[in-house]
Design a protein around this motif. Structure first.
Motif, PDB file in Angstrom:
ATOM      1  N   PHE A  90       0.654  -1.321   0.009  1.00  0.00           N
ATOM      2  CA  PHE A  90       0.090  -0.069  -0.027  1.00  0.00           C
ATOM      3  C   PHE A  90       0.700   1.264   0.045  1.00  0.00           C
ATOM      4  CE2 PHE A  90      -2.821   3.301   1.962  1.00  0.00           C
ATOM      5  CZ  PHE A  90      -3.926   3.008   1.219  1.00  0.00           C
ATOM      6  N   GLN A  91       2.075   1.090   0.293  1.00  0.00           N
ATOM      7  CA  GLN A  91       3.000   2.448   0.608  1.00  0.00           C
ATOM      8  C   GLN A  91       3.238   3.317  -0.666  1.00  0.00           C
ATOM      9  OE1 GLN A  91       6.831   1.392   2.515  1.00  0.00           O
ATOM     10  NE2 GLN A  91       5.711   0.256   3.833  1.00  0.00           N
ATOM     11  N   ALA A  92       3.308   2.462  -1.997  1.00  0.00           N
ATOM     12  CA  ALA A  92       3.359   3.224  -3.215  1.00  0.00           C
ATOM     13  C   ALA A  92       2.151   4.125  -3.532  1.00  0.00           C
ATOM     14  CB  ALA A  92       3.647   2.388  -4.333  1.00  0.00           C
ATOM     15  N   TYR A  93       0.706   3.475  -3.282  1.00  0.00           N
ATOM     16  CA  TYR A  93      -0.430   4.225  -3.380  1.00  0.00           C
ATOM     17  C   TYR A  93      -0.496   5.274  -2.352  1.00  0.00           C
ATOM     18  CZ  TYR A  93      -5.058   5.698  -3.184  1.00  0.00           C
ATOM     19  OH  TYR A  93      -6.290   6.459  -3.236  1.00  0.00           O
ATOM     20  N   ALA A  94      -0.117   5.123  -1.233  1.00  0.00           N
ATOM     21  CA  ALA A  94      -0.230   6.425  -0.237  1.00  0.00           C
ATOM     22  C   ALA A  94       0.875   7.478  -0.549  1.00  0.00           C
ATOM     23  CB  ALA A  94       0.241   5.670   1.233  1.00  0.00           C
ATOM     24  N   GLU A  95       1.885   7.154  -1.114  1.00  0.00           N
ATOM     25  CA  GLU A  95       2.863   7.874  -1.649  1.00  0.00           C
ATOM     26  C   GLU A  95       2.123   8.894  -2.962  1.00  0.00           C
ATOM     27  OE1 GLU A  95       6.540   6.476  -2.516  1.00  0.00           O
ATOM     28  OE2 GLU A  95       6.772   5.784  -0.657  1.00  0.00           O
ATOM     29  N   MET A  96       1.629   8.447  -3.640  1.00  0.00           N
ATOM     30  CA  MET A  96       0.948   8.970  -4.675  1.00  0.00           C
ATOM     31  C   MET A  96      -0.333   9.685  -4.386  1.00  0.00           C
ATOM     32  SD  MET A  96       2.829   8.115  -7.342  1.00  0.00           S
ATOM     33  CE  MET A  96       2.134   8.802  -8.676  1.00  0.00           C
ATOM     34  N   GLU A  97      -1.000   9.241  -3.450  1.00  0.00           N
ATOM     35  CA  GLU A  97      -2.217   9.887  -2.818  1.00  0.00           C
ATOM     36  C   GLU A  97      -1.785  11.174  -2.320  1.00  0.00           C
ATOM     37  OE1 GLU A  97      -5.768   8.271  -0.054  1.00  0.00           O
ATOM     38  OE2 GLU A  97      -3.825   8.416   0.860  1.00  0.00           O
ATOM     39  N   ALA A  98      -0.709  11.347  -1.674  1.00  0.00           N
ATOM     40  CA  ALA A  98      -0.393  12.476  -1.092  1.00  0.00           C
ATOM     41  C   ALA A  98       0.203  13.627  -2.141  1.00  0.00           C
ATOM     42  CB  ALA A  98       1.085  12.111  -0.016  1.00  0.00           C
ATOM     43  N   LYS A  99       0.456  13.118  -3.342  1.00  0.00           N
ATOM     44  CA  LYS A  99       0.711  13.937  -4.298  1.00  0.00           C
ATOM     45  C   LYS A  99      -0.234  14.686  -5.171  1.00  0.00           C
ATOM     46  CE  LYS A  99       5.601  11.838  -4.459  1.00  0.00           C
ATOM     47  NZ  LYS A  99       6.500  11.127  -5.217  1.00  0.00           N
ATOM     48  N   ALA A 100      -1.200  13.822  -5.333  1.00  0.00           N
ATOM     49  CA  ALA A 100      -2.392  13.803  -6.160  1.00  0.00           C
ATOM     50  C   ALA A 100      -3.011  15.286  -6.039  1.00  0.00           C
ATOM     51  CB  ALA A 100      -3.563  12.866  -5.867  1.00  0.00           C
ATOM     52  N   ALA A 101      -3.405  16.139  -7.302  1.00  0.00           N
ATOM     53  CA  ALA A 101      -4.094  16.960  -7.069  1.00  0.00           C
ATOM     54  C   ALA A 101      -5.708  16.917  -7.078  1.00  0.00           C
ATOM     55  CB  ALA A 101      -4.105  17.728  -8.305  1.00  0.00           C
ATOM     56  N   TYR A 102      -6.115  15.640  -7.560  1.00  0.00           N
ATOM     57  CA  TYR A 102      -7.424  15.340  -7.528  1.00  0.00           C
ATOM     58  C   TYR A 102      -7.751  13.730  -7.096  1.00  0.00           C
ATOM     59  CZ  TYR A 102     -12.195  15.095  -9.197  1.00  0.00           C
ATOM     60  OH  TYR A 102     -13.709  15.052  -9.035  1.00  0.00           O
ATOM     61  N   ASN A 210     -10.216   3.722  -7.112  1.00  0.00           N
ATOM     62  CA  ASN A 210      -9.802   5.240  -6.806  1.00  0.00           C
ATOM     63  C   ASN A 210      -9.018   5.486  -8.111  1.00  0.00           C
ATOM     64  OD1 ASN A 210     -10.535   4.513  -3.977  1.00  0.00           O
ATOM     65  ND2 ASN A 210      -8.596   4.453  -3.131  1.00  0.00           N
ATOM     66  N   MET A 211      -9.377   7.036  -8.228  1.00  0.00           N
ATOM     67  CA  MET A 211      -8.624   7.613  -9.229  1.00  0.00           C
ATOM     68  C   MET A 211      -7.914   8.738  -8.673  1.00  0.00           C
ATOM     69  SD  MET A 211     -11.463   7.236 -12.555  1.00  0.00           S
ATOM     70  CE  MET A 211      -9.917   7.841 -13.568  1.00  0.00           C
ATOM     71  N   LEU A 212      -6.643   8.823  -9.237  1.00  0.00           N
ATOM     72  CA  LEU A 212      -5.957  10.021  -8.833  1.00  0.00           C
ATOM     73  C   LEU A 212      -5.450  10.780  -9.826  1.00  0.00           C
ATOM     74  CD1 LEU A 212      -3.305   8.278  -6.296  1.00  0.00           C
ATOM     75  CD2 LEU A 212      -5.437   9.478  -5.751  1.00  0.00           C
ATOM     76  N   ARG A 213      -5.470  12.028  -9.871  1.00  0.00           N
ATOM     77  CA  ARG A 213      -4.916  12.829 -10.970  1.00  0.00           C
ATOM     78  C   ARG A 213      -4.131  13.807 -10.398  1.00  0.00           C
ATOM     79  NH1 ARG A 213     -10.987  14.809 -13.409  1.00  0.00           N
ATOM     80  NH2 ARG A 213     -11.639  12.735 -13.878  1.00  0.00           N
ATOM     81  N   ILE A 220      -3.934   7.799 -12.554  1.00  0.00           N
ATOM     82  CA  ILE A 220      -3.689   6.496 -12.081  1.00  0.00           C
ATOM     83  C   ILE A 220      -5.082   5.868 -11.412  1.00  0.00           C
ATOM     84  CG2 ILE A 220      -2.800   5.088 -10.140  1.00  0.00           C
ATOM     85  CD1 ILE A 220      -0.335   6.659 -10.227  1.00  0.00           C
ATOM     86  N   VAL A 221      -5.265   4.603 -11.864  1.00  0.00           N
ATOM     87  CA  VAL A 221      -6.619   4.034 -11.272  1.00  0.00           C
ATOM     88  C   VAL A 221      -5.931   3.075 -10.215  1.00  0.00           C
ATOM     89  CG1 VAL A 221      -8.223   2.435 -11.823  1.00  0.00           C
ATOM     90  CG2 VAL A 221      -8.002   4.260 -13.289  1.00  0.00           C
ATOM     91  N   TYR A 222      -6.356   2.747  -9.109  1.00  0.00           N
ATOM     92  CA  TYR A 222      -6.050   2.134  -7.944  1.00  0.00           C
ATOM     93  C   TYR A 222      -7.180   1.194  -7.743  1.00  0.00           C
ATOM     94  CZ  TYR A 222      -4.725   0.431  -3.417  1.00  0.00           C
ATOM     95  OH  TYR A 222      -4.480  -0.207  -2.249  1.00  0.00           O
ATOM     96  N   THR A 223      -7.002  -0.080  -7.434  1.00  0.00           N
ATOM     97  CA  THR A 223      -7.947  -1.096  -7.131  1.00  0.00           C
ATOM     98  C   THR A 223      -7.382  -2.072  -6.051  1.00  0.00           C
ATOM     99  OG1 THR A 223      -7.538  -2.596  -8.937  1.00  0.00           O
ATOM    100  CG2 THR A 223      -9.469  -1.096  -9.095  1.00  0.00           C
ATOM    101  N   GLU A 224      -8.153  -2.750  -5.404  1.00  0.00           N
ATOM    102  CA  GLU A 224      -7.538  -3.870  -4.494  1.00  0.00           C
ATOM    103  C   GLU A 224      -8.127  -5.032  -4.421  1.00  0.00           C
ATOM    104  OE1 GLU A 224      -7.841  -2.452  -0.176  1.00  0.00           O
ATOM    105  OE2 GLU A 224      -6.505  -0.650  -0.597  1.00  0.00           O
ATOM    106  N   ASP A 225      -7.539  -6.123  -4.181  1.00  0.00           N
ATOM    107  CA  ASP A 225      -8.083  -7.478  -4.144  1.00  0.00           C
ATOM    108  C   ASP A 225      -8.061  -7.931  -2.613  1.00  0.00           C
ATOM    109  OD1 ASP A 225      -5.387  -8.299  -4.011  1.00  0.00           O
ATOM    110  OD2 ASP A 225      -5.236  -8.874  -5.759  1.00  0.00           O
TER     111      ASP A 225
END
Length: 282
Positions: A90-102, A210-213, A220-225
């Motif tokens: 999950f760490q990579a997503y959290a890093e991208m989430e923190a940088k997202a504009a939307y 989730n979608m990050l812009r 980016i599109v993010y999904t979980e299994d």
């Protein structure tokens, strides 16, 4: 028992934090108990943080900075420490989430992590029976700091109506959680919609996503299994995700109608009720 001298400050953010805390404390000529007395905790807790047995909190770090005059070193470092406590996948997503504009998210089962209260998050995380529940909880709460920035990301959350009815943690926890959602009604950066049961079949029956812009990077599109998460910037996937999200928004209640439904569920399902012994006897 771990020996602080054996800690490698390069091994991880947590190891570095413990190593640096001991170095700064000793440089100030303080024993563990003395520092504990200054910041209103036990000397044992200081020792546990120094030996990586305990995860430091942001409040702890701010008090240490004030006590040792370290100019915010530990307050800055604790963000890295807490992020390192997130699951590796999950760490990579959290890093991208923190940088997202939307940020846009559809949640079919749970309140989105950035919107969860501490008690709700604790109940959710406990279902995975983690070795360090409090560390994971602190990491999740740390993620929410992006909403407190001077210029936070624009965020849009669509919650399935089922999220409002699933009693995570019990009635009191849910009432506080729904109240937390209502507090975002006046937030200019966050919008919440509810996808009602009446919508029937919809464009994301397959589950949450989730979608990050970003200002300068691909969307980016993010999904979980069941056991991990997946990010992709594949243009076809992003386009499909955007289309599905637009359909979800169209099928959802308006922001105002959503707030009214959240308030109604909060009162009818989780409102104060008389205890059995207080009910009138016919």
């Amino acid at each position: 028992m771990a020996n602080i001298q054996s800690l490698d400050p390069c091994a991880s953010p947590l190891d570095y934090y413990g190593w640096e805390l001991r170095r700064q404390r000793e440089a100030a000529g303080l024993r563990q108990q003395q520092l504990g007395d200054i910041i209103f905790c036990t000397g044992s807790l200081i020792g546990q943080v120094e030996t990586t047995k305990k995860i430091p909190t942001r409040d702890f770090s701010e008090r240490v900075d004030a006590a040792l005059g370290t100019d915010g070193v530990f307050s800055r470092l604790v963000g890295l420490v807490l992020r390192s406590q997130l699951p590796t996948w999950f760490q990579a997503y959290a890093e991208m989430e923190a940088k997202a504009a939307y940020i846009s998210t559809y949640q079919a089962q749970l309140v989105y992590g950035l919107l969860q209260t501490e008690d709700y998050a604790r109940a959710v995380l406990a279902t995975g029976m983690p070795d360090d529940l409090e560390g994971l909880l602190a990491a999740r709460m740390e993620r929410q700091r992006i909403l407190e920035q001077e210029r936070p990301p624009l965020a849009w959350a669509i919650l399935d109506e089922a999220v409002l009815h699933r009693a995570i943690g019990g009635p009191e926890v849910m009432r506080a959680q729904l109240q937390r959602l209502l507090e975002f009604t006046a937030n200019r950066w966050m919008r919440i919609q509810v996808l009602p049961f009446a919508a029937g079949e919809h464009s994301s029956l397959a589950g949450s996503f989730n979608m990050l812009r970003f200002d300068d990077d691909p969307d980016i599109v993010y999904t979980e299994d069941l056991i991990s998460g997946h990010m992709t910037a594949n243009p076809d996937t992003v386009r499909e995700g955007s289309l599905r999200y637009a359909h979800l928004q169209a099928a959802s209640l308006s922001v105002e109608e959503s707030a009214a439904l959240i308030a109604r569920v909060m009162e009818e399902r989780y409102g104060d009720r008389p205890r059995p012994e207080e009910r009138a006897v016919a």
